[in-house]
Design a protein around this motif. Structure first.
Motif: not given
Ligand SMILES: C[S@@+](CC[C@H](N)C(=O)[O-])C[C@H]1O[C@@H](n2cnc3c(N)ncnc32)[C@H](O)[C@@H]1O
Lengths: 175, 394
Positions: B272-280, B358-374
């Motif tokens: 699964x991928x997205x731009x911007x914020x591809x890394x998170x 801490x893990x869950x917070x970072x884990x959630x971040x990527x989903x939020x960034x994917x939404x941001x990209x979308x």
């Protein structure tokens, strides 16, 4: 194999709608044991497609119907006709099986069916299950009442034929 | 040791597995006389002689058994209870076969050392996350998004009007509805093991007066459907959630007609991928793949479709892939789906694994960034799917 099959929605004497009716020479029916399974599977599939869960329904229906056909098969009467009518009233499916039998056998069926009625049926079933004798036809009928909640009744057509009327109440069944 | 009895109608198999002390009988057992069962009855007696403690009698896949056979097997077990009071019998039935639990259940009234257990859930380790309740609305949006692609793809894999088809692991059945409208097969059986999903599917069908789809409760690993029945068998996004997908494929193969095709779709979630914020985004989906692996589900299965089909015995394998993106339709749909993934996977599922905050917070971040990209006016978000089908040899 069935000599004539009609499938229509005539309203018959009760609110049961006829779905399928067929008859077959008794001789040709008993020429092969597998006919019981063929007929029960085929009919089960045919009547189940518009039930909420067709596959589950068909499996149950075929189990019950096959037992009835096996009962008729085991009378081993050398002549006459096996007639079957399948009908439906809402959640209940009715199977009417008419086949040749001697007056003694009629009495036997009358007794067997009286045993399926009333509160003691389950007790009787358990007793026969734990007993040592091989299962007999009356036990098969008892089992339909106990495990499938079937209601059974007998209609003696004439001196040498009998009709088993079995109501199977699993129409609403769905997982 | 195992025994087969084959004929056009009495097809069954009896076997004993000494490692699990399990005697199992499956198929359709409708003999005329007890003599026909002699080898299987002998095998059962022999199994009883060998076990200590508990004998498991597995009838999960017993589709039919007439009274003659039932009493013959019951007789052996009841007799054994009487001469071997040290022994317990556990009969394992399945909720999928309507009559077995009740019928075998009677035996425990006769002999208290016989118990009957209905095997039902726990088909695969992560099941509870996906089967019940909350996932329903999102499956619907997902299917709408994949349908835009699949409607064009399906004809290349054997879909056409008039065929008989089965959709196994159908979820809420909306794929079947879309297929019905677009391709008009002559028969569709849609099977799932989630009661709530099926109830939902039946309700939709009733509300919209959709006829001709047979919604069926069943276990994909042991279906009551007969052999060689369907021109096309589909199983979408589901092999990937079973810890032993080959067992399901074997069943898909069985019910498919010779010359018919089995069509599967699976993901490779780490792609699964997205731009911007591809890394998170990338980090989170890599972690998501590991999370599923923890529950023995392989969300990387997509590119292994071909191998699975070859190993299951299919020929003429065809494969392709497509990318669901935020550009396909309403980007908000894409965002909604990702949000529900976050809710389930970073919620209940991560919790169950025991992940730290801490893990869950970072884990959630990527989903939020994917939404941001979308939702970003210049952004791109993708969810790739792998499709494959194979033909069952004639
Ligand atoms: C990820 S969902 C996919 C649903 C649907 N095919 C779709 O694409 O939306 C997996 C489905 O498999 C079903 N399932 C899980 N275990 C099953 C089993 N043993 N037999 C049949 N279906 C099962 C679940 O209930 C769920 O609906």
């Amino acid at each position: 194999m069935p000599r004539n099959v009609t499938s229509q929605n005539n309203v018959i004497e009760t609110s049961f709608c006829k779905m399928i009716e067929f008859d077959i020479e008794f001789n040709s029916f008993i020429s092969e044991w597998r006919h019981c399974a063929y007929i029960s599977n085929y009919l089960a599939r045919t009547v189940s497609h518009n039930r909420p869960d067709s596959v589950l329904y068909s499996n149950l229906y075929s189990s019950a119907f096959n037992e009835l056909l096996e009962v008729a098969f085991r009378t081993r009467h050398p002549a006459g006709v096996l007639a079957c009518r399948v009908s439906r009233d809402g959640e209940t499916d009715r199977i009417e099986l008419t086949f040749p039998c001697t007056p003694e056998e009629q009495q036997f069926y009358e007794y067997a069916i009286s045993q399926t009625q009333g509160a003691g049926a389950q007790e009787r079933y358990l007793v026969s299950l734990s007993g040592d004798v091989a299962p007999s036809r009356d036990m098969v009928l008892l089992e339909l009442a106990v495990d499938y909640n079937a209601t059974l009744r007998l209609e003696a057509v004439d001196a040498d034929t009998v009709t088993l009327v079995v109501d199977l109440p699993f129409g609403g069944l769905a997982n | 040791m195992s025994l087969f009895a084959h004929g056009p109608l009495t097809r069954f198999k009896a076997q004993y597995d000494p490692n699990n002390q399990e005697f199992s009988i499956s198929g359709s057992v409708r003999p005329q006389t007890i003599e026909e069962l002699a080898p299987s009855l002998a095998l059962l007696k022999d199994s009883i002689d060998r076990v200590r403690g508990i004998l498991y009698v597995n009838v999960k896949r017993l589709a039919q058994m007439n009274n003659t056979a039932f009493h013959a097997f019951a007789r052996v077990i009841i007799d054994a209870c009487r001469v071997r009071p040290d022994l317990k019998f556990v009969i394992i039935t399945s909720s999928v076969v309507g009559w077995t639990t009740r019928k075998f259940g009677r035996l425990s009234h006769v002999e208290p050392t016989i118990t009957v257990e209905q095997y039902d859930s726990a088909f695969y380790p992560g099941q509870s996350f996906l089967e019940e309740g909350g996932f329903i609305p999102i499956l619907r949006t997902q299917t709408n998004m994949t349908w835009r692609h699949e409607r064009a793809i399906l004809p290349r894999h054997g879909m056409r009007s008039g065929i008989t088809m089965a959709d196994i692991c159908c979820g809420i059945g909306d794929f079947a509805v879309l297929v019905q409208k677009e391709f008009q097969p002559s028969r569709i059986v849609a099977l799932d093991h989630s009661k709530s999903s099926l109830a939902y599917a039946r309700q939709i069908a009733a509300d919209f007066d959709i006829r001709g789809i047979e919604y069926t409760y069943g276990d994909a690993a042991a279906m009551l459907l007969e052999d060689d029945q369907f021109d096309l068998v589909t199983c979408r996004h589901s092999l990937q959630i079973f810890n032993r997908p080959e067992l399901i494929l074997k069943e898909l193969y069985r019910i498919c007609k010779p010359g018919g095709r089995v069509y599967i779709t699976n993901e490779k979630i780490s792609h699964c991928l997205g731009e911007p914020r591809s890394e998170t985004i990338q980090w989170t989906y890599n972690e998501l793949s590991k999370l599923f692996a923890h529950f023995e589900m392989d969300l990387e299965l997509g590119p292994k479709n071909r191998r699975c089909l070859v190993e299951a015995g299919f020929e003429d394998i065809r494969g392709e892939s497509f990318m669901v993106t935020n550009l396909d339709g309403d980007p908000q749909e894409f965002a909604d789906v990702v949000q529900s993934w976050e809710d389930t996977f970073a919620g209940e599922m991560a919790q169950q694994r025991g992940d730290r905050p801490e893990f869950i917070k970072r884990f959630r971040r990527g989903f939020q960034d994917h939404i941001f990209a979308a939702l970003h006016p210049k952004g791109y978000a993708g969810w790739p799917i792998w499709v494959a089908s194979g033909r069952k040899p004639l």
